[in-house]
Design a protein around this motif. Structure first.
Motif, PDB file in Angstrom:
ATOM      1  N   LEU A  29     -25.326  -0.428  -1.451  1.00  0.00           N
ATOM      2  CA  LEU A  29     -24.447   1.063  -1.847  1.00  0.00           C
ATOM      3  C   LEU A  29     -24.472   0.558  -2.893  1.00  0.00           C
ATOM      4  O   LEU A  29     -23.702   1.562  -4.057  1.00  0.00           O
ATOM      5  CB  LEU A  29     -22.903   0.517  -1.438  1.00  0.00           C
ATOM      6  N   ILE A  30     -24.377  -0.242  -3.846  1.00  0.00           N
ATOM      7  CA  ILE A  30     -24.520  -0.414  -5.462  1.00  0.00           C
ATOM      8  C   ILE A  30     -25.398   0.592  -5.765  1.00  0.00           C
ATOM      9  O   ILE A  30     -25.473   1.308  -7.180  1.00  0.00           O
ATOM     10  CB  ILE A  30     -24.334  -1.571  -6.208  1.00  0.00           C
ATOM     11  N   GLY A  34     -19.005  -2.200  -2.699  1.00  0.00           N
ATOM     12  CA  GLY A  34     -20.353  -3.134  -2.546  1.00  0.00           C
ATOM     13  C   GLY A  34     -20.081  -4.209  -3.588  1.00  0.00           C
ATOM     14  O   GLY A  34     -20.512  -5.593  -3.613  1.00  0.00           O
ATOM     15  N   MET A  35     -19.578  -3.883  -4.745  1.00  0.00           N
ATOM     16  CA  MET A  35     -18.579  -5.134  -5.123  1.00  0.00           C
ATOM     17  C   MET A  35     -18.394  -6.004  -4.827  1.00  0.00           C
ATOM     18  O   MET A  35     -18.509  -6.818  -5.470  1.00  0.00           O
ATOM     19  CB  MET A  35     -18.173  -4.268  -6.805  1.00  0.00           C
ATOM     20  N   ALA A  89     -24.761  -4.386   0.577  1.00  0.00           N
ATOM     21  CA  ALA A  89     -23.681  -4.625  -0.640  1.00  0.00           C
ATOM     22  C   ALA A  89     -24.412  -3.837  -1.991  1.00  0.00           C
ATOM     23  O   ALA A  89     -24.331  -2.618  -2.204  1.00  0.00           O
ATOM     24  CB  ALA A  89     -22.773  -5.346  -1.342  1.00  0.00           C
ATOM     25  N   GLU A 115     -25.258   4.172  -5.601  1.00  0.00           N
ATOM     26  CA  GLU A 115     -24.333   4.536  -7.302  1.00  0.00           C
ATOM     27  C   GLU A 115     -24.962   5.223  -8.029  1.00  0.00           C
ATOM     28  O   GLU A 115     -24.407   5.701  -8.974  1.00  0.00           O
ATOM     29  CB  GLU A 115     -23.044   3.924  -7.201  1.00  0.00           C
ATOM     30  N   ARG A 126     -27.072   7.710  -8.846  1.00  0.00           N
ATOM     31  CA  ARG A 126     -25.964   8.566  -9.012  1.00  0.00           C
ATOM     32  C   ARG A 126     -25.522   8.826 -10.544  1.00  0.00           C
ATOM     33  O   ARG A 126     -25.647  10.200 -10.858  1.00  0.00           O
ATOM     34  CB  ARG A 126     -25.422   8.651  -7.929  1.00  0.00           C
ATOM     35  N   ARG A 135      -4.293  12.215   6.307  1.00  0.00           N
ATOM     36  CA  ARG A 135      -3.718  11.619   5.051  1.00  0.00           C
ATOM     37  C   ARG A 135      -2.969  13.496   4.455  1.00  0.00           C
ATOM     38  O   ARG A 135      -1.907  13.040   3.804  1.00  0.00           O
ATOM     39  CB  ARG A 135      -4.264  11.328   3.937  1.00  0.00           C
ATOM     40  N   LEU A 150     -13.521   8.413  -6.958  1.00  0.00           N
ATOM     41  CA  LEU A 150     -13.753   9.012  -5.279  1.00  0.00           C
ATOM     42  C   LEU A 150     -15.014   8.381  -5.073  1.00  0.00           C
ATOM     43  O   LEU A 150     -15.496   8.561  -3.992  1.00  0.00           O
ATOM     44  CB  LEU A 150     -15.036  10.437  -5.774  1.00  0.00           C
ATOM     45  N   TYR A 151     -15.674   7.152  -5.582  1.00  0.00           N
ATOM     46  CA  TYR A 151     -17.435   6.803  -5.754  1.00  0.00           C
ATOM     47  C   TYR A 151     -17.104   5.758  -5.040  1.00  0.00           C
ATOM     48  O   TYR A 151     -16.655   4.198  -5.564  1.00  0.00           O
ATOM     49  CB  TYR A 151     -17.785   7.038  -7.087  1.00  0.00           C
ATOM     50  N   SER A 152     -16.006   5.730  -3.984  1.00  0.00           N
ATOM     51  CA  SER A 152     -15.896   4.003  -3.278  1.00  0.00           C
ATOM     52  C   SER A 152     -17.134   2.891  -3.189  1.00  0.00           C
ATOM     53  O   SER A 152     -16.267   2.135  -3.329  1.00  0.00           O
ATOM     54  CB  SER A 152     -14.545   4.477  -2.017  1.00  0.00           C
ATOM     55  N   GLN A 153     -18.081   3.187  -3.458  1.00  0.00           N
ATOM     56  CA  GLN A 153     -18.995   3.557  -2.571  1.00  0.00           C
ATOM     57  C   GLN A 153     -19.141   2.138  -3.355  1.00  0.00           C
ATOM     58  O   GLN A 153     -19.688   0.501  -3.520  1.00  0.00           O
ATOM     59  CB  GLN A 153     -20.271   3.931  -2.163  1.00  0.00           C
ATOM     60  N   LEU A 154     -19.182   1.966  -4.810  1.00  0.00           N
ATOM     61  CA  LEU A 154     -19.921   0.894  -6.192  1.00  0.00           C
ATOM     62  C   LEU A 154     -18.613   0.029  -5.700  1.00  0.00           C
ATOM     63  O   LEU A 154     -19.128  -1.028  -5.606  1.00  0.00           O
ATOM     64  CB  LEU A 154     -19.468   2.137  -7.195  1.00  0.00           C
ATOM     65  N   LEU A 160       0.649  -1.007   0.016  1.00  0.00           N
ATOM     66  CA  LEU A 160      -0.008  -0.042  -0.077  1.00  0.00           C
ATOM     67  C   LEU A 160       0.998   1.446   0.121  1.00  0.00           C
ATOM     68  O   LEU A 160       0.917   1.950  -0.705  1.00  0.00           O
ATOM     69  CB  LEU A 160      -0.592  -0.036   0.958  1.00  0.00           C
ATOM     70  N   GLU A 191      -8.535   5.742  -3.700  1.00  0.00           N
ATOM     71  CA  GLU A 191      -7.574   5.887  -4.042  1.00  0.00           C
ATOM     72  C   GLU A 191      -7.468   6.455  -5.282  1.00  0.00           C
ATOM     73  O   GLU A 191      -6.879   7.839  -6.392  1.00  0.00           O
ATOM     74  CB  GLU A 191      -5.836   5.343  -3.849  1.00  0.00           C
ATOM     75  N   GLU A 209      -9.229   1.710   1.379  1.00  0.00           N
ATOM     76  CA  GLU A 209      -8.287   3.377   1.203  1.00  0.00           C
ATOM     77  C   GLU A 209      -7.455   2.762   0.337  1.00  0.00           C
ATOM     78  O   GLU A 209      -7.720   4.018  -0.323  1.00  0.00           O
ATOM     79  CB  GLU A 209      -7.177   2.751   2.178  1.00  0.00           C
ATOM     80  N   LEU A 210      -7.596   1.707   0.071  1.00  0.00           N
ATOM     81  CA  LEU A 210      -7.281   1.784  -1.868  1.00  0.00           C
ATOM     82  C   LEU A 210      -8.506   1.925  -2.594  1.00  0.00           C
ATOM     83  O   LEU A 210      -7.374   2.462  -3.823  1.00  0.00           O
ATOM     84  CB  LEU A 210      -6.859  -0.131  -2.186  1.00  0.00           C
ATOM     85  N   ASP A 238     -14.141  11.901  -0.700  1.00  0.00           N
ATOM     86  CA  ASP A 238     -15.391  11.604  -0.172  1.00  0.00           C
ATOM     87  C   ASP A 238     -15.440  11.392   1.372  1.00  0.00           C
ATOM     88  O   ASP A 238     -14.843  10.730   2.131  1.00  0.00           O
ATOM     89  CB  ASP A 238     -16.377  10.702  -1.291  1.00  0.00           C
TER      90      ASP A 238
END
Lengths: 390, 313, 306
Positions: free
Chosen positions: C105-106, B286-287, C102, C109, C112, A85, B279-283, A12, B276, B272-273, A71
């Motif tokens: 969340l999907i 979720g996957m 999950a 998004e 949106r 960070r 911006l839309y980390s939730q998708l 990381l 990086e 966190e990854l 975000d």
């Protein structure tokens, strides 16, 4: 799993290693609420910021600029982590973007401790305006009470005698009504609080109708505001009772979602779509072209934030590593803005005008805000005198 | 490799992490790693009742909040000593767990999920409206708790090793507990409560004890979390936080002894990854979650080694 | 406090309860019959509202858009069931919670990405935009009367469907003993798909009807989902009757509490305590109600499983 975590940590770290800070570059960490139901405002703010950057050729103060956006997911803890960070890993020169006060209060101390300038594009909690003011905080927007104070003043000068107040039961809601009462001189019919995030207001509207106030002042952020206004109008209350709103509850994030029932509602803010200055005209026109929607007050604040940072970087001649000089510049430069001239007070908050706006139709028949008067001229917040900073 | 040497190797690896990160000039990630350790503790405590005990608590964040707010409120009242605040956080969380557990454990299955959620929501809304302690704005601690002995928890190294030591102790105790009669009985109740009752076992009381222990550990995790951020807010006990803890346990491996640790590591690391790159980390999150449910039903820890306990039916 | 006000508040409670019932009915069916925790139920509600808003803007008519949105959401629900959720029936509740979490969340998004972050407009039909006078001194928003009407109609329809039709019989059989129903030759697979489709259509109906009163925005499903869960847990999972009773109970207690508790506290307590305590207590009232109900009846008021 023995070495897994270590390996993951190093991988990381390697993956994310960024080159050391170049002196010919400005790094801005933009943390905002960009997802979920609370995310619409952050997106508007960011788009406004990016538009300003585009207008300046991708540069702030003439220097190449890198924007690191993140975000906060409407979670104070996440916001705190992101600023951590920004400061420790990315070593940004400015932090900006937080929409909600509760997130700012969690996250900003990290920026202050590392002497990284925080330029607020929205949240302006009273905690940072008075005794707890920080030398590393500047706002290009307003102090939280400002729109409410303007509304209180408007109610007073309109001769309104009997007002029903309502807000969500949380600190910003309580502060909102305190701000209103600071300038409102008439009688308070009722001061009611509801659950944060409440959906249905039928019970409250019935109580309100029974109380027969002359006017109603409510502060409901985001979706709550949409719910309330829709239901207020559907209940037929708008015929007998005047509804006064802060700018937050009657701007371009709310108006398109409510539609026609918004017509005629009055609100207070430091900016309006039709404010007559060159920056605003260009901002409004280009925002519509680029993003296919009418800009909101949050977009305007994002734009102004970029302009303020730009002016400060220019004033220190690009020496952004001298934090104290940057702060001095942020507080003293005459930055251009879409809401007209303003200056920064000793506590970092702006001294500026506040306007009365009414929702009406523009030349193209779209429902927008129009300026109909000035409520305060060069108004400072009530807390500045408690701040020890000069 | 047997369990013991695996555990020791893990601890050594975790102990070497901060100097390694410092060598790489990535001090930020020491704080991040400490955060993972704290969440690992919280998730492990949930795993005790959820995995070993089969109690699907959807309100575990309430105990984290109880611990965090104990530290926060004491700090606001001028008590900054870790030796006072942390034990008190554990006691408060345990007391909350005793009350909530005593009522909730009368119900089963989905009803249990919902009643624990209801209690967490009550605590959440009460704290949101409690203006004296910041309400929705939360409380700033000002600084981390004081421990004495010339140690300063503000130092990232000291802080990381404090969290690591406490996590090691907690995991050791949990492992001892689950391997002993207490844990066996708990699993037996999960498999067939009626039968355990029939042979004269006080199942309700046994489950309640486990629930209170889990609450107490979550309280300690809450106290650490408050220190980690130097900040507490009602968001700590929002229902999505309870959901996140549950997700960690499921990802890591339900009932697996290191399920909480693996889950916290994977979920927080993943967030966190992904953050990086987009911006839309939730998708993305979720996957990945969906993928884990469909393709790794035993959780990640279950992929690598046979689970010490059988999964839930 | 006048009689008229009390009457109006009771009407509000009824209306809020029926609003919750629309969502809870679908949830309790899916939950009770398939023994499946579907957290993504709220996402279908959101989809229904978004489709309704889009179709209403495109067609310019509320009445035309309503059936279209309901059918479209129903189809989406069936597709979701056949492609994904079907795989989860045999799994434990934990896996279902995780998978459908999950999905939330999907879904948020994806919505949106398609519709943008800004809330959508869904206007009240012009005829129903104002209040009507029910009694002298009592005028009530006509749109809310429509919600009450539709809520009662759906309750009646579902009651008829479940107690008087063959599908309903299978549904009841499935709810009370799935293995036995399968053994008796019921095509459970098809039954589940049908039930899930009905649940999705009820979601869409709820989303479409509530859109003019509430904000149509990303994440709108979660807030109301928790309330719907509270409703079906109070009522007893799998029971339509329980869902109705639970919904009305929650609607009444919440409305009456919000309306009169703060005033009551102002009477008896010093203002600085009353200001915080009244609304604070009112906001946790339904959770308190749920805890109390489960304390006395751990299976809810009308347990469906025998």
């Amino acid at each position: 799993m023995k070495t897994g975590s270590k390996l993951a940590g190093i991988a990381l770290a390697l993956m994310l290693t960024t080159p050391g800070q170049a002196a010919d570059k400005v790094k801005v960490g933009l943390v905002s609420t960009l997802s979920g139901p609370a995310g619409a405002l952050g997106v508007d703010m960011r788009d406004g910021f990016n538009l300003a950057l585009k207008h300046m050729g991708g540069k702030l103060g003439g220097l190449a600029t890198e924007i690191i956006a993140s975000d906060d997911q409407f979670n104070p803890d996440t916001g705190k982590q992101i600023v951590d960070r920004f400061v420790k890993r990315d070593r940004v020169d400015f932090v900006t973007g937080i929409i909600y006060s509760n997130i700012l209060l969690a996250a900003a101390p990290t920026a202050f401790e590392s002497k990284t300038p925080y330029v607020s594009a929205n949240a302006g909690p009273s905690q940072y305006a008075g005794k707890g003011c920080s030398p590393y905080f500047v706002s290009a927007a307003w102090q939280n009470d400002a729109f409410h104070e303007a509304a209180g003043q408007h109610a007073t000068s309109r001769g309104i005698k009997d007002v029903y107040l309502m807000a969500p039961n949380y600190p910003a809601g309580q502060d909102a009504l305190t701000g209103f009462k600071r300038f409102y001189k008439g009688k308070i019919n009722t001061e009611a609080y509801v659950k944060l995030g409440q959906l249905d207001f039928a019970a409250e509207l019935a109580q309100m109708r029974a109380a027969k106030p002359e006017a109603v002042y409510v502060f409901f952020p985001g979706g709550m505001g949409i719910n309330f206004i829709k239901q207020f109008v559907a209940a037929g209350l708008s015929k007998d009772i005047m509804l006064l709103l802060p700018g937050f509850s009657a701007d371009q994030d709310i108006i398109p979602a409510v539609g026609e029932p918004m017509l005629g509602l009055m609100s207070t803010a430091h900016w309006a779509l039709d404010l007559d200055n060159a920056e605003n005209k260009r901002f409004v026109a280009d925002f519509e072209t680029d993003y296919k929607r009418i800009p909101s007050v949050y977009a305007a604040q994002g734009y102004d934030t970029a302009l303020l940072i730009d002016a400060a970087v220019r004033a220190v001649k690009g020496k952004v590593e001298d934090r104290d000089a940057v702060m001095k510049a942020l507080k003293s430069v005459k930055a251009k803005s879409v809401h007209g001239p303003y200056r920064i007070n000793n506590n970092g908050y702006p001294v500026q005008n506040y306007y009365l706006r009414v929702v009406g139709k523009d030349a193209k028949g779209r429902i927008v805000n129009k300026t109909i008067g000035t409520i305060f001229t060069n108004q400072a917040d009530a807390y500045a005198k408690e701040c020890a900073l000069k | 490799m047997n369990q013991r040497s695996l555990a020791i190797a893990g601890i050594v690896a975790l102990a070497l992490l901060p100097p390694a990160l410092q060598a790489l000039d990535q001090v930020f990630y020491i704080g991040f790693a400490a955060r993972i350790l704290i969440y690992a503790m919280a998730a492990s405590s949930l795993n005790l009742i959820l995995g070993n005990g089969g109690m699907l608590s959807f309100g575990h964040a309430a105990f984290i909040g109880a611990g965090a707010y104990t530290v926060g409120i004491l700090a606001a009242e001028g008590v900054g000593s870790a030796w006072v605040a942390w034990p008190l956080a554990i006691v408060c969380a345990a007391a909350a767990a005793l009350v909530i557990g005593a009522i909730s454990l009368r119900t089963r299955g989905v009803y249990f999920i919902m009643i624990t959620l209801a209690f967490a929501q009550m605590v959440y809304y009460i704290l949101v409206s409690m203006k004296a302690y910041g309400g929705d704005d939360g409380l700033n601690l000002g600084s981390r708790s004081a421990v004495g002995f010339g140690l300063d928890l503000k130092d990232e190294f000291t802080w990381y090793y404090t969290c690591l030591a406490l996590l090691a102790v907690v995991l050791y105790l949990l492992n001892r507990m689950t391997a002993a009669r207490f844990g066996r009985a708990l699993e037996a109740i999960r498999e067939n409560e009626t039968r355990m009752e029939a042979i004269g076992f006080a199942t309700y009381r046994h489950k309640l004890v486990a629930f209170v222990i889990a609450g107490a550990i979550a309280g300690l995790a809450g106290a650490l979390l408050a220190n980690q951020s130097s900040f507490v807010s009602p968001k700590l006990m929002h229902w999505t936080q309870s959901g996140t803890l549950m997700v960690m346990v499921i990802i890591g491996g339900v009932g697996h002894r290191y399920g909480g640790l693996v889950g916290a590591l994977v979920l927080l690391g993943l967030e966190e990854l992904i953050a990086e790159f987009t911006l839309y980390s939730q998708l993305g999150v979720g996957m990945v979650l969906l993928g884990i449910v469909l393709f790794a039903p035993q959780g990640i820890a279950g992929l690598f080694q046979r689970s010490a306990t059988r999964p839930l039916p | 406090m006048s009689g008229i006000l009390l009457l109006e508040q009771s009407l509000n409670g009824l209306q809020f309860g029926l609003m919750l019932f629309l969502l809870a009915a679908g949830l309790t069916l899916v939950f009770g019959i398939m023994d499946m925790i579907n957290l993504a139920h709220g996402s279908l509600y959101m989809l229904g509202a978004y489709l309704m808003a889009t179709l209403a803007q495109a067609t310019g008519s509320f009445l035309v858009a309503l059936p279209l949105a309901i059918v479209a959401t129903g189809i989406l629900g069936v597709l979701l069931e056949m492609s994904l959720l079907r795989k989860l029936y045999q799994r434990d509740h934990l896996a279902q919670v995780l998978a459908t979490f999950a999905l939330i969340l999907i879904a948020n998004e994806v919505v949106r990405m398609i519709w943008g972050a800004q809330p959508m407009m869904l206007a009240t039909p012009a005829v129903l935009s104002g209040p009507v006078d029910l009694l002298p001194g009592l005028s009530y928003p006509s749109y809310r009367l429509l919600v009450i009407g539709v809520g009662l109609a759906v309750a009646a329809l579902l009651y008829w469907l479940v107690t008087r039709t063959r599908t309903g019989m299978l549904v009841r059989a499935g709810a009370s003993n799935r293995e036995m129903a399968t053994a008796m030759g019921v095509n459970i697979k098809r039954l589940f798909t049908i039930v899930f489709g009905i649940g999705a259509m009820l979601c869409a109906l709820a989303g479409a009807l509530l859109g003019p009163l509430l904000a149509v925005q990303v994440g709108m499903g979660e807030e109301i989902l928790i309330l719907a869960f509270v409703v079906i847990v109070i009522g007893g999972i799998g029971s339509i009757r329980g869902a109705l009773v639970g919904a009305l109970l929650v609607g009444m207690v919440d409305t009456i509490g919000r309306a009169f508790l703060p005033a009551l506290f102002r009477e008896f307590l010093p203002p600085q305590y009353a200001a915080g305590l009244g609304p604070g207590l009112a906001s946790i009232l339904i959770y308190l109600l749920m805890a109390l109900v489960l304390f006395w009846k751990p299976q809810g008021l009308f347990p469906a499983r025998g």
